[in-house]
Write an enzyme that holds these catalytic residues in place. Structure first.
Site, PDB file in Angstrom:
ATOM      1  N   ASP A  40       0.908  -1.154  -0.003  1.00  9.24           N
ATOM      2  CA  ASP A  40       0.058  -0.029   0.019  1.00  9.24           C
ATOM      3  C   ASP A  40       0.757   1.173  -0.104  1.00  9.24           C
ATOM      4  O   ASP A  40       0.595   2.263  -0.734  1.00  9.24           O
ATOM      5  CB  ASP A  40      -0.998  -0.134   1.191  1.00  9.24           C
ATOM      6  CG  ASP A  40      -0.527  -0.017   2.515  1.00  9.24           C
ATOM      7  OD1 ASP A  40       0.796  -0.369   2.713  1.00  9.24           O
ATOM      8  OD2 ASP A  40      -1.314  -0.011   3.494  1.00  9.24           O
ATOM      9  N   ASP A 176      -5.621  -0.372   5.925  1.00  8.93           N
ATOM     10  CA  ASP A 176      -6.498  -0.933   7.115  1.00  8.93           C
ATOM     11  C   ASP A 176      -7.615   0.190   7.211  1.00  8.93           C
ATOM     12  O   ASP A 176      -8.895  -0.077   7.674  1.00  8.93           O
ATOM     13  CB  ASP A 176      -5.559  -0.831   8.179  1.00  8.93           C
ATOM     14  CG  ASP A 176      -4.368  -1.685   8.028  1.00  8.93           C
ATOM     15  OD1 ASP A 176      -4.512  -2.452   7.107  1.00  8.93           O
ATOM     16  OD2 ASP A 176      -3.444  -1.942   8.858  1.00  8.93           O
TER      17      ASP A 176
HETATM   18  C1  GAF Z   1       0.038  -2.479   8.484  1.00  8.14           C
HETATM   19  C2  GAF Z   1      -0.270  -1.091   8.080  1.00  8.14           C
HETATM   20  F1  GAF Z   1      -0.845  -0.364   8.753  1.00  8.14           F
HETATM   21  C3  GAF Z   1      -0.973  -1.414   6.411  1.00  8.14           C
HETATM   22  O1  GAF Z   1      -1.048   0.053   6.081  1.00  8.14           O
HETATM   23  C4  GAF Z   1      -0.188  -1.790   5.574  1.00  8.14           C
HETATM   24  O2  GAF Z   1       1.134  -1.459   5.146  1.00  8.14           O
HETATM   25  C5  GAF Z   1       0.215  -3.485   6.241  1.00  8.14           C
HETATM   26  O3  GAF Z   1       0.771  -3.086   7.511  1.00  8.14           O
HETATM   27  C6  GAF Z   1       1.085  -4.346   5.583  1.00  8.14           C
HETATM   28  O4  GAF Z   1       0.745  -4.766   4.301  1.00  8.14           O
HETATM   29  O5  GAF Z   1      -1.169  -3.132   8.555  1.00  8.14           O
END
Ligand code: GAF
Length: 389
Positions: A40, A176
């Site tokens: 992301d 998330d």
């Molecule tokens: C955590 C982060 F909050 C998300 O943004 C994402 O990067 C994830 O790790 C890994 O995919 O949940």
């Protein structure tokens, strides 16, 4: 527990704490990411779903002017947040997720009303299922209910992400908070983190389920490893001369390999491969090609373990057990999910085998890891909702 029962429970706890029934009840779910890990913040794709585990808040207009009082039913403690001025970080630690969102609303010119709040959460803490995003999005949803002003769910997710950055110190991506705000029952969410374009991918085939296996090794993203990964990805993009790893190809990475350290090369190799796997997995889900989706999940795990180095022994053990059970035993694929360093694995399994697989994973994990796993399945749930008010 189903959402209406949770709402009734938090309403009862509100009444016990404040002596009157609540006016508003809101909820926001945690999530499990099917595939697309650590992509992301590299402008890539992710494919999460909201789960039937929620942060829930019951509230009424507050009795102390300029103050939001929040009673946490789990820790049995109350946070007093001064909202008569710009909201700052404070104690208890968990209140910072709420404080950050309140500050975000203030920055958009919105005053925070005095509130009395009771909250509970069924998203396991430190399990990598976004308990913090659920709290943040739940807070934003409560403020929408209490002020009578709804905001665009994308903006809501961005306020929640900013809270995580500035009040929890985790430089997370947008996955998330987006899935907690925008999830839809019966669907995965394919999110293009560059354009923020979303596509709901139906996940309604009754022959499969997603099983979530909590290793019960606490995951902690604030410790610096997450920020380190992010910086390594940015370094790789800089060396390759692209704005983000979304713009890099496997060929370009090979051509630039000599210009970067082995670690930076492997981080980039994970991200480039994972973005491609995520797009293919979404195609597999659309076509109910579960064998293909399962293989992509195993490949994702291997890459997170070997190249990105965010797995841990217990997560690897769960995935090894799943591989041993195999398709014959009802498991299509399995991988760690979320930020890593502990937390949960997600397995794609045949619906008819849930009980047998749960028992097998629980027993083998106990024998191999010397601890208990917590295992549950979830259908794709809806995003944040105002239940009452
Ligand atoms: C955590 C982060 F909050 C998300 O943004 C994402 O990067 C994830 O790790 C890994 O995919 O949940």
């Amino acid at each position: 527990m189903i959402l209406s029962d949770l709402a009734a429970q938090v309403a009862g706890q509100f009444k016990t704490a404040y002596g009157r029934p609540p006016r508003w009840i809101v909820a926001a779910p945690g999530r499990v990411n099917v595939i697309g890990e650590h992509t992301d913040y590299n402008d890539g794709f992710v494919l999460p779903m909201a789960i039937e585990r929620y942060a829930v808040m019951a509230a009424d207009t507050g009795t102390t002017p300029g103050t939001v009082s929040v009673y946490d039913t789990q820790f049995k403690e109350t946070a007093k947040i001064d909202v008569s001025r710009p909201v700052t970080k404070g104690q208890p630690k968990w209140s910072n997720y709420l404080r950050g969102v309140m500050a975000g609303f203030q920055q958009r010119g919105q005053a925070i009303p005095a509130l009395d709040v009771a909250m509970l959460s069924t998203v396991p803490l430190g399990g990598g299922l976004s308990s913090s995003a659920a709290l943040e999005v739940c807070t934003a949803t409560l403020l929408e209910a209490a002020t009578g002003r709804t905001i665009d769910p994308v903006e809501k997710a961005l306020i929640a992400q900013k809270a995580e950055h500035e009040f929890a110190g985790v430089p997370c991506g947008i996955m998330d908070q987006f899935i907690s705000a925008l999830g839809r029952e019966g669907h995965l969410l394919l999110l293009d983190c560059r354009t923020r374009k979303t596509e709901l991918v139906p996940m309604s085939d009754p022959s499969v389920e997603l099983l979530i296996v909590n290793t019960n090794v606490k995951h902690e993203l604030g410790s610096g490893e997450y920020a380190k990964r992010r910086a390594e990805c940015e370094a790789a993009a800089r060396i390759l001369g692209v704005p983000s790893l979304r713009d890099a190809t496997a060929d370009a990475l090979e051509a630039g390999r000599g210009k970067m350290t082995g670690v930076v090369y492997r981080r980039a190799r994970h991200v480039i491969g994972e973005i491609e796997r995520t797009v293919h997995a979404a195609e597999g889900v659309r076509a109910s090609n579960w064998t293909a989706v399962g293989q992509l999940m195993y490949a994702s795990h291997a890459s997170l373990r070997d190249d990105y180095e965010v797995s841990c022994q217990e997560l690897d053990t769960v995935v090894e057990i799943a591989e041993t059970i195999g398709i014959a035993g009802g498991v299509y694929g399995c991988r760690m999910t979320g930020g890593g360093f502990g937390g949960c694995a997600v397995a794609l399994i045949k619906a008819g085998s849930v009980q047998a697989i749960t028992q097998k994973i629980a027993a083998d994990y106990r024998a191999k890891a010397g601890r208990e796993a917590t295992i549950f399945s979830s259908r794709p749930a809806a995003g944040a909702t105002i239940i009452q008010g």
